[in-house]
Design an enzyme around this catalytic site. Structure first.
Site, short mmCIF file in Angstrom:
data_model
loop_
_atom_site.label_atom_id
_atom_site.label_comp_id
_atom_site.label_asym_id
_atom_site.label_seq_id
_atom_site.Cartn_x
_atom_site.Cartn_y
_atom_site.Cartn_z
N LYS A 43 86.46 -18.01 31.95
CA LYS A 43 86.12 -19.00 31.44
C LYS A 43 86.73 -19.43 29.97
O LYS A 43 87.10 -20.51 29.56
CB LYS A 43 84.47 -19.46 31.23
CG LYS A 43 84.03 -20.71 30.71
CD LYS A 43 82.88 -21.37 31.47
CE LYS A 43 82.60 -22.60 30.90
NZ LYS A 43 81.42 -23.34 31.36
N HIS A 68 81.36 -28.82 42.94
CA HIS A 68 80.20 -29.42 42.10
C HIS A 68 79.95 -30.73 42.27
O HIS A 68 78.93 -31.27 42.17
CB HIS A 68 80.69 -29.24 40.80
CG HIS A 68 80.04 -27.96 40.03
ND1 HIS A 68 80.60 -26.78 40.61
CD2 HIS A 68 79.47 -27.52 39.19
CE1 HIS A 68 80.19 -25.41 39.72
NE2 HIS A 68 79.40 -26.01 39.00
N ARG A 82 90.50 -27.41 33.34
CA ARG A 82 88.99 -27.02 33.20
C ARG A 82 88.15 -27.73 34.50
O ARG A 82 87.50 -27.21 34.90
CB ARG A 82 88.46 -27.78 31.80
CG ARG A 82 86.78 -27.24 31.69
CD ARG A 82 86.37 -27.31 30.14
NE ARG A 82 85.04 -27.06 30.35
CZ ARG A 82 84.32 -26.81 29.07
NH1 ARG A 82 84.96 -26.80 27.95
NH2 ARG A 82 83.14 -26.60 29.16
N LYS A 112 79.78 -27.45 26.78
CA LYS A 112 79.43 -28.65 27.35
C LYS A 112 77.77 -28.62 27.28
O LYS A 112 77.01 -27.73 27.47
CB LYS A 112 79.58 -28.66 28.96
CG LYS A 112 81.11 -29.01 29.34
CD LYS A 112 81.03 -29.39 30.66
CE LYS A 112 82.48 -29.66 31.24
NZ LYS A 112 82.54 -29.76 32.63
N ARG A 124 73.91 -35.27 13.32
CA ARG A 124 75.28 -35.52 13.56
C ARG A 124 76.14 -34.13 13.84
O ARG A 124 77.27 -33.86 13.63
CB ARG A 124 76.32 -36.29 12.62
CG ARG A 124 75.76 -37.56 12.65
CD ARG A 124 77.04 -38.55 12.30
NE ARG A 124 76.51 -40.09 12.29
CZ ARG A 124 75.82 -40.26 11.30
NH1 ARG A 124 75.79 -39.85 10.02
NH2 ARG A 124 75.50 -41.75 11.16
N ASN A 140 84.73 -27.31 38.40
CA ASN A 140 83.82 -28.20 38.82
C ASN A 140 84.02 -27.75 40.70
O ASN A 140 83.88 -28.46 41.42
CB ASN A 140 84.16 -29.53 38.88
CG ASN A 140 83.96 -29.89 37.08
OD1 ASN A 140 82.97 -29.38 36.62
ND2 ASN A 140 84.66 -30.57 36.81
N HIS A 189 70.54 -24.82 40.79
CA HIS A 189 72.13 -25.39 40.57
C HIS A 189 72.86 -24.31 41.32
O HIS A 189 73.90 -24.92 41.95
CB HIS A 189 72.34 -25.42 38.90
CG HIS A 189 73.87 -25.78 38.85
ND1 HIS A 189 74.18 -27.17 38.93
CD2 HIS A 189 74.68 -25.08 38.23
CE1 HIS A 189 75.67 -27.32 38.68
NE2 HIS A 189 75.96 -25.84 38.40
N HIS A 193 76.13 -31.49 42.81
CA HIS A 193 75.49 -32.47 42.08
C HIS A 193 74.72 -33.40 42.98
O HIS A 193 73.66 -33.99 42.92
CB HIS A 193 76.18 -33.14 41.00
CG HIS A 193 76.65 -32.24 39.73
ND1 HIS A 193 77.66 -32.42 38.86
CD2 HIS A 193 76.21 -31.06 39.35
CE1 HIS A 193 77.84 -31.35 37.96
NE2 HIS A 193 76.77 -30.61 38.66
N GLU A 219 78.21 -18.76 40.69
CA GLU A 219 79.10 -19.23 39.88
C GLU A 219 80.11 -18.36 39.44
O GLU A 219 81.08 -18.49 39.12
CB GLU A 219 78.61 -19.61 38.23
CG GLU A 219 77.48 -20.99 38.46
CD GLU A 219 78.22 -22.34 38.69
OE1 GLU A 219 79.51 -22.28 38.64
OE2 GLU A 219 77.38 -23.22 38.29
N GLU A 240 88.65 -31.09 28.94
CA GLU A 240 88.67 -31.35 30.56
C GLU A 240 89.65 -32.46 30.71
O GLU A 240 89.27 -33.30 31.39
CB GLU A 240 87.24 -31.44 30.85
CG GLU A 240 87.40 -31.15 32.84
CD GLU A 240 85.92 -31.42 33.26
OE1 GLU A 240 85.23 -30.40 32.94
OE2 GLU A 240 85.73 -32.22 34.01
#
Ligand code: NAD
Ligand code: GLY
Length: 357
Positions: free
Chosen positions: A223, A245, A238, A139, A117, A242, A262, A249, A181, A233
């Site tokens: 960032k 994106h 935030r 993330k 955990r 994207n 990417h 994606h 990016e 987000e």
């Protein structure tokens, strides 16, 4: 050797991002963030052979080697990492050091988040893309056949070490993908930075150290501000990261993970976002042309590959940012000013894809 410290300030406390050349060997900077228990350096053979020595001499650690490549960012690799942590009997006072690009960072980060955990996580990103984006903000996760980064967790590191000297060994295609990016930060919130990028293409492609430091630090600062304001987000900030994106994606998913880098997919996605913005919120065509010109000079792609529009749209609908029956996009009102929109009717999205072949 000078370095810069940029803090990511969160409700639960801040963590530092150190940027500079030669920092992996500077245990004096990052060892204070390693816990008292066992340490695992999670990496891959390529990165370890190029950059592991100076770093692993600083700390007593077990190395965990994962397979290299986006196609391995999956449950199977996560399981290897988790089983290695268990085999070394790491306890909750242990530390995972993720040494590598975004694939290692996301996978090792998720392993650190889920093992017992949660154990300490220290990011040591070695690609441009990971230094300016993936290692910052918490993330973590892996891909599933249904979608990119489909399973994961928000899990913040205790520190991030961006050693810009590691970028010298990056294949140029990987370095250039990271520049995408960086362009994204300019487009979503920093028009003067966009002009700076237009003026410094030659220095960036030559990897001039001052230019590289400038773009890494500017991106990390951008960032850090966004993550501090909207860590999970759930606000409207935030999500702006994207930009491009949803299209990206979709390309990555349909082309097969690993076929497109990417950053390359994000470059095409940003042009698509600009074209969609022309249709939806008055973004001027001359600025789309500027974006294409910059990406082209940076040797990034700016057109869709030859994939079926319906297949691409289907993959885009599956992207996790979409609520029931609605597509969500980040659009630009101007260079440096972005916002989100919700689309019920896919027609302008379909047109955008078809006019960009
Ligand atoms: P990557 O991790 O696959 O690295 C690219 C290649 O470069 C790999 O083969 C790697 O072994 C090699 N490499 C790494 N460092 C090197 C070095 N210094 N010298 C030579 N080779 C080196 O790719 P990436 O572009 O770093 O990361 C892409 C991943 O990051 C994607 O999975 C993407 O989804 C993820 N990502 C995550 C976030 C986030 O917020 N977590 C943000 C952006 C992207
Ligand atoms: N790369 C998008 C984010 O970190 O939110």
């Amino acid at each position: 050797m000078t370095y810069t410290r940029i803090d990511v300030s969160l409700a639960k406390g801040a963590y530092p991002v150190f940027c500079g050349s030669g920092l992996l060997a500077r245990g004096d900077i990052w060892k204070p963030f390693v816990g008292t228990g066992q340490v695992a350096v999670i990496s891959n053979n390529r990165v370890l052979s190029l950059h592991g020595d100076g770093m692993t001499q600083q700390v007593k650690a077990k190395t965990v080697i994962l397979p290299d490549g986006e196609e391995h960012k999956n449950f199977k690799t996560l399981e290897i990492a988790l089983d290695e942590l268990a085999a070394m009997e790491m306890r909750r006072d242990g530390t995972v050091i993720a040494l590598g690009g975004g694939v290692i960072g996301d996978t090792a980060g998720f392993a650190a988040a889920s093992y017992m955990r949660g154990v300490r996580l220290l990011h040591m990103p070695t690609t441009l893309l990971a230094q300016v984006d993936a290692a910052i903000g918490g993330k973590t996760g892996v891909n599933r056949p249904h979608g990119k980064n489909m399973v994961g967790a928000f899990y913040q590191p205790v520190a991030v070490v961006c050693d810009t000297s590691t970028l010298a060994t990056l294949p140029s295609r990987e370095y250039v993908a990271g520049l995408a990016e960086i362009v994204k930060y300019a487009l979503l919130g920093d028009a003067p930075f966009f002009v700076w990028l237009e003026d410094n293409v030659v220095a960036l492609l030559a990897q001039e150290p001052t230019a590289v430091r400038h773009v890494v630090e500017t991106s990390v600062r951008a960032k850090a501000v966004i993550v501090a304001a909207d860590e999970h987000e759930i606000g409207d900030l935030r999500v702006l990261l994207n930009l491009g994106h949803t299209f990206a994606h979709g390309i990555e998913n349909v082309a097969g993970y690993g076929a497109w880098l990417h950053g390359e997919a994000v470059a095409v996605g940003m042009v698509a976002a600009a074209r969609l913005s022309e249709k939806m919120c008055g973004f001027v065509a001359a600025d789309t042309a500027r974006i294409i010109a910059l990406l082209r000079r940076l040797q990034l792609p700016y057109a869709f590959p030859n994939i079926d529009t319906d297949t691409l749209l289907c993959a885009m609908r599956a992207d996790k940012k979409h609520a029931a029956n609605k597509l969500h996009f980040v659009v630009m009102e101007a260079v440096g000013r972005a916002r989100t929109i919700e689309i019920d009717d896919e027609t302008p999205v379909r047109q955008t894809i078809e006019e960009m072949r």
